[in-house]
Enzyme design. Structure first.
Site, PDB file in Angstrom:
ATOM      1  N   ASP A  94       0.858  -1.167   0.000  1.00  0.00           N
ATOM      2  CA  ASP A  94       0.000   0.000   0.000  1.00  0.00           C
ATOM      3  C   ASP A  94       0.907   1.233   0.000  1.00  0.00           C
ATOM      4  OD1 ASP A  94      -2.022   1.808   0.244  1.00  0.00           O
ATOM      5  OD2 ASP A  94      -2.775   1.079   2.165  1.00  0.00           O
ATOM      6  N   ASP A 273      -7.728  -7.173   1.119  1.00  0.00           N
ATOM      7  CA  ASP A 273      -6.875  -7.253   2.302  1.00  0.00           C
ATOM      8  C   ASP A 273      -7.636  -6.650   3.466  1.00  0.00           C
ATOM      9  OD1 ASP A 273      -5.464  -4.484   3.408  1.00  0.00           O
ATOM     10  OD2 ASP A 273      -6.249  -4.294   1.378  1.00  0.00           O
ATOM     11  N   CYS A 311     -12.125 -27.309   9.579  1.00  0.00           N
ATOM     12  CA  CYS A 311     -10.931 -26.552   9.203  1.00  0.00           C
ATOM     13  C   CYS A 311      -9.696 -27.436   9.259  1.00  0.00           C
ATOM     14  CB  CYS A 311     -10.757 -25.352  10.141  1.00  0.00           C
ATOM     15  SG  CYS A 311      -9.322 -24.331   9.758  1.00  0.00           S
ATOM     16  N   CYS A 313      -6.515 -26.186   9.468  1.00  0.00           N
ATOM     17  CA  CYS A 313      -5.360 -25.423   9.940  1.00  0.00           C
ATOM     18  C   CYS A 313      -4.668 -26.124  11.105  1.00  0.00           C
ATOM     19  CB  CYS A 313      -5.764 -24.000  10.345  1.00  0.00           C
ATOM     20  SG  CYS A 313      -6.551 -23.869  11.972  1.00  0.00           S
ATOM     21  N   CYS A 316      -6.653 -26.001  14.469  1.00  0.00           N
ATOM     22  CA  CYS A 316      -7.808 -26.893  14.574  1.00  0.00           C
ATOM     23  C   CYS A 316      -7.401 -28.363  14.589  1.00  0.00           C
ATOM     24  CB  CYS A 316      -8.792 -26.612  13.436  1.00  0.00           C
ATOM     25  SG  CYS A 316      -9.667 -25.043  13.623  1.00  0.00           S
ATOM     26  N   HIS A 342      -5.745 -19.709  12.484  1.00  0.00           N
ATOM     27  CA  HIS A 342      -7.059 -20.229  12.086  1.00  0.00           C
ATOM     28  C   HIS A 342      -7.817 -19.227  11.217  1.00  0.00           C
ATOM     29  CE1 HIS A 342     -11.054 -21.841  12.017  1.00  0.00           C
ATOM     30  NE2 HIS A 342     -11.472 -20.648  12.407  1.00  0.00           N
TER      31      HIS A 342
END
Length: 379
Positions: A94, A273, A311, A313, A316, A342
């Site tokens: 940015d 984003d 999930c 991840c 998890c 997560h």
């Protein structure tokens, strides 16, 4: 400015949702995509190994913050931001326009740029379209952004028009500087212009028409999610995508919740984003396939289930809600890291699902159901 990095692969036959591909020297980005925010060349609490495991494709850093600390010249000396932070994937920076705009009591906007006072030490600085492009050349991100003036909400037509005129003139100056000063790290950098104009459609159209004449490599929609009602945000984004070139990437900056993303994808947006998944994780709130889960609540103290049984991840797969709540109540940083892992993986998996359903031509019905589910309180 350069060869178009974006390839449009498919548009939904029932709407405006798009499946695309953004090619950079550090890798290919499949769109729609969410970009984890790494403001200071670090996604808060996560290592590069974590980013790879959650399948992040591209991350975002901020020119304003990196300019102040550690300094963009130092980053250039270290070989660019990817080498500096150990991330070998695509990056976007940015321009810092929003950050200096937000320093209401510490900045002065003129035709030439923005003078501002550092919140770190009170030192005085000035951003011009040229100096911001120089800083982004030094940082070395694959995608770099125009320096713009963010239009507040609400704003009158005159106020938004004055702000837009600054942005358009600054964008032209930035592009002229980039043409005269090629990349310094040995690979191309793609320049995205920013559509401004507040909530005034005639000004948004003026902004898009002027940017088309300048022909940037991609288009971002700024000045959204700045306090306006969410339906108005959707309306303005939907209006803009009706006029933006189909063969260029479209990016809505600073948005948002999972349901915001799905709703904006349906309106033809490719890239997003937001700090929300990391910020909410640190506040004990996570997003799941069954809705919003506030794992810090007492009822989860002895809950042996993962945050989201669906999930994949690391959090998890290995930890329970009860343990995450214990870490949160104990103010253990591990809890913030795990819940951030997560949330970011959830966002990125949601984007994977969106791409699949666009390809399958059932995105609109799938997304409508998901938006309803994702806003519920999970049990």
């Amino acid at each position: 400015m350069s060869s178009n990095p974006f390839e449009l692969l498919k548009t939904s036959c029932h709407g405006k949702a798009r499946r695309g591909r953004l090619r950079t020297s550090h890798g290919v980005v499949e769109t729609p995509i969410f970009m984890p925010v790494g403001t200071l060349a670090s996604v808060k609490g996560l290592s590069v190994r974590d980013l790879r495991e959650i399948k992040a494709q591209i991350i975002l850093a901020n020119t304003y913050h990196l300019y102040l600390r550690p300094g963009t010249e130092l980053i250039a000396k270290m070989g660019g931001v990817q080498k500096f932070m150990g991330w070998n994937g695509p990056m976007l920076t940015d321009s810092g326009g929003f950050q200096v705009w937000s320093l209401k009591d510490f900045r002065r906007i003129t035709e030439n740029g923005v003078e501002f006072k550092s919140l770190l030490d009170g030192s005085r600085h000035k951003f011009t379209p040229e100096s911001v492009m120089k800083a982004q050349r030094e940082i070395g991100a694959d995608v770099i952004m125009a320096f713009d003036e963010c239009t507040p909400y609400p704003s009158t037509v005159d106020e938004a028009s004055h702000s837009l005129d600054y942005t358009l003139r600054w964008t032209q100056r930035a592009m002229e500087w980039l043409e005269a000063n090629p990349p310094i790290h040995g690979y191309p950098q793609y320049f995205f212009g920013i559509v401004q104009g507040g909530m005034h459609k005639e000004l948004r159209k003026k902004s898009i028409d002027a940017l088309k004449e300048l022909a940037p490599d991609g288009y971002a929609m700024g000045g959204l999610s700045v306090g306006e009602p969410v339906e108005l945000m959707y309306e303005i984004a939907d209006f803009c995508t009706d006029y933006l070139p189909e063969d260029r990437a479209r990016y809505v900056m600073g948005v948002g919740t999972p349901w915001n993303l799905l709703s904006l994808i349906a309106r033809g947006v490719d890239m997003f984003d937001c700090i929300l998944p990391a910020k909410n994780a640190q506040d004990g709130l996570v997003y799941t396939s069954r809705g919003v889960l506030r794992y810090k609540n007492a009822k989860f103290a002895d809950d042996e289930r993962p945050l989201d049984p669906e999930c994949d991840c690391y959090c998890c797969r290995h930890y329970s809600r009860g343990y995450l709540r214990h870490l949160f109540k104990s103010k253990e940083p591990l809890g913030w890291t795990l819940s951030t892992i997560h949330n970011l993986r959830f966002y990125l998996h949601l984007m994977e699902q969106a791409r699949f359903h666009i390809e399958s031509d059932d995105y609109e019905s799938w997304a409508k159901d998901q938006v309803e589910i994702l806003q519920r309180e999970a049990e």
